[in-house]
Design an enzyme around this catalytic site. Sequence first.
Site, PDB file in Angstrom:
ATOM      1  N   GLU A 287      48.217 -11.248   1.475  1.00 42.88           N
ATOM      2  CA  GLU A 287      47.691 -10.667   2.716  1.00 42.88           C
ATOM      3  C   GLU A 287      47.771 -11.720   3.812  1.00 42.88           C
ATOM      4  OE1 GLU A 287      43.919  -7.940   4.204  1.00 42.88           O
ATOM      5  OE2 GLU A 287      44.105  -8.527   2.108  1.00 42.88           O
TER       6      GLU A 287
ATOM      7  N   GLU B  68      34.335 -13.380   0.540  1.00 42.05           N
ATOM      8  CA  GLU B  68      34.567 -12.093   1.204  1.00 42.05           C
ATOM      9  C   GLU B  68      33.449 -11.103   0.905  1.00 42.05           C
ATOM     10  OE1 GLU B  68      38.219  -8.835   1.583  1.00 42.05           O
ATOM     11  OE2 GLU B  68      38.108 -10.159  -0.157  1.00 42.05           O
TER      12      GLU B  68
END
Length: 904
Positions: free
Chosen positions: A470, A756
């Site tokens: 990502e 996260e």
Amino acid sequence: MLLVTNLKTEYKTNPVGLKPCQPRLSWMISDDQANVVQAAYRILCASSKPDLRNEHDLIWDSGKIESDQSVHLTYNGAELRSGQRVYWKVKVWDDYGNESDWSEPVFFEMGLFDSTDWIAQWIVPGIPEDSSDSTPCPFLRKEFDTDKKISKATAYITAYGLYELHMNGRKVSEDLFTPGWTSYNHRLQYQVYDVTRDIQAGANAVGVVLGDGWYRGYLVWQGNKNLYGDKLALLCQIIVQYDDGSEEWIITDESWQSSTGPILKSDIYNGETYDARLEMENWDKAGFDASGWGSVLIKNYGFDKLVASEGVPVRITETLKPVTRFVTPKGELVLDMGQNMVGWVRFRLKGEKGRKITLNHAEVLDQEGNVYLDNIRDAKAEDVYIFKGTGIEEHEPRFTFHGFRYVRVSDYDGEISLDDIDGRVVHSDMAQTGTFECGDSLINRLQQNIDWGLRGNFLDVPTDCPQRDERLGWTGDAQVFAPTACFNRDTAAFYTKWMKDFIPDQKANGSVPWVVPNVIEDGAGTGWSDGFGATGWADAVVVIPWTVYRKFGDKRILEEQYASMKGWEEYMISESGEDLIFNAGFHFGDWLSFAEYYSLFYNAPDYGYAGAHTDKDLIATAYFYYTTGLMQKIAGLLRKVDDEQRYATLRPKIKTAFNTEFLTQTGRLTSNTQTAYALALAFGLIPDELKEHAAKRLVDDVNHFGHLTTGFLGTPLLCQALTDSGYPDIAYKLLFNKKYPSWLYPVTQGATTIWERWDGIKPDGSFQNVGMNSFNHYAYGAVGDWLYSYVAGITQDEETPGYKKIIIKPYPTKELGFAKAKLQSMYGVIRSEWKYESEKLLLEIEIPVNTTAEIHLPVSESEEIYSAGKPLNQNREFSVIGYDGNRTLVQVGSGVYKFEIRRK
């Protein structure tokens, strides 16, 4: 002693290759006196150091200007030209009538102003390759002669892909991942290097290695590759100026040669494969036998997309040693770097010719103690080295980076000691500007984790994560974290560069993409959206330039980004319609709060935390109001009178619509959540008569759950809203919480960066969903802004940007014991420290020259305050200017001030 120091041009020291502009000049002032303000300055500019020293043939003499401005002074001399170098110095006078000596001279050098300044041709390596997969990195070279004395040599270079520039056997610069990542279809940066010392009399060679990088490497997810193009290309021109006034140009053209070498594969996600047996000794030196090399192809790619570099170069900023080596239950050798870092491993090892070593990179270990790789998804994060068998061989990659703490070693049968391995920490080389420390070791580790998360994810663009497939410039993450980032690091140039890509990637209707540079098409197959227009994410287009303006006093970024900012504002107006409720399109909402995750991926709320779900239209409308308020202020600053009036008229209407739709008469929001109240209170949406009721509901919710329930958008504002509403004790309760979910829970689990997910590793030791579980994701680190500006109390006057007028307003608590923070502002060091000593509260404040400060001492009885052993009202260094609730307000100028609060 009045001194002028730290001269900068466009935030940089001696920058080379500035974009066409009137550069802005800044400096700092030091003086051992207190209450010093600059009264006047004089700037001199010349084309050479001797001319500047002798004040001869000046290109600008500002004269003595009566002004206290020492930040962002616009160059106003003779018109500048492409490639021109300008030397400058400054002296100042203070308000006591003292005159400083001239500063040490510095310089700036302009880049290329026009496409006609490019004489070089685009070249493509003439080597066969299948770009559907990673292929060997191309090597390019050219030899040239110089037979006269050189006065100056300058290289202008860029590439489609990544490049590494060599001259006469050595790498020209420490910069990495050049030319950087931009919206390549619209903007391609070039770099400028002074290579005078790299060129020698007689025969010379210039060589360049190219890598796939973001341009044609694997990017986004689902195996996407070649998103911008499938051919690497190089553009380079070196201008050699001789003492006799003549010059020579070495340019990319058909005379260059190309080949491949030892880098068999190089990819950001998948890593690098290097075969040392294929090394070409002295390939970048004159006299190398290149008879087996091929030709190059000339391409007409043009120069219209080329822009000068404005950002901060990526570099190796630190080298770590592993703290331990061990064998896992699976029998695998693993090295622990002791820190979740971003970069790569450098090793010095022996190996038989043709044998290899394979390195795999992981952030965490699983419950059994084995390397955990599932969370990096399809990214291989694997470096392979094949030995040439000539003794100790030293190696590190060039065109890849990994997010890791643990390195798994395989395919190697030699001995490895900790001394054989280095962890090379890589990120945009932003100077550290802030430090925070307090009496709680876990909170200190949290602060370190925040900064490590910044370093790991600020790699040319602010990425969401650095380890999996990502690593994109997610706008929402960057938006919420920007104030914290501006405390910890000198981010102004970094953000200035990144914001430029919002402009071409923005839709014509003003909608802003989720990620910048935008590489997500149609939601990347998610089915969520077309990848544009999510509130809290798209608002980065306004919030980040505003943050840079506030933190650095930079008005130019507002001017340059205004059309883009206005585009998003007008899009929200259009989409909200007559009722002014922003409920159109896709929104992430309070991303990764408990309820948001379950409702998104399981199409149902997690009923254990049903009280944590915040309606997306409430959040979107709150941001609509907030951003409209910023646009009103920005339009006013830029004297766009019609826009200012329009947004000033619109803003109260949005507030009325919000309160009609989402707020009851008793101060209850329809989404009775921490995020809803935090946003509404922090953004000023609650009517005055209901603020106390709304704040009490927020407090009740925190006490009900016993912890925070917020996601990406609510978390940054939660402690601020509580503190501003008179509940700092509840904010501290959240900060001190060590149980899941909290900021300190990951710290107790050994985290060295921000996660996260609140529960990336669950209390039972298992992991969250592998599809989205980064252990280096800075968004929740946005609490750092509250640590600096509330706990330590460093903030600034609302009407005066750049810390020209400083507000010191700490919120001490005995439970913490002490707190201290330091910020290197554009004017100098701002420092705020407090500590409890017996029953006394001691404060020490440092204010830089050419600024003033308002200190809000946390006691309303000034007779309890002492300074230099005397009661406050007997000290003439400052004056009491008023009282605000339970605080005494003191006005000071530059200097160091100590206060002692003695409780009766």
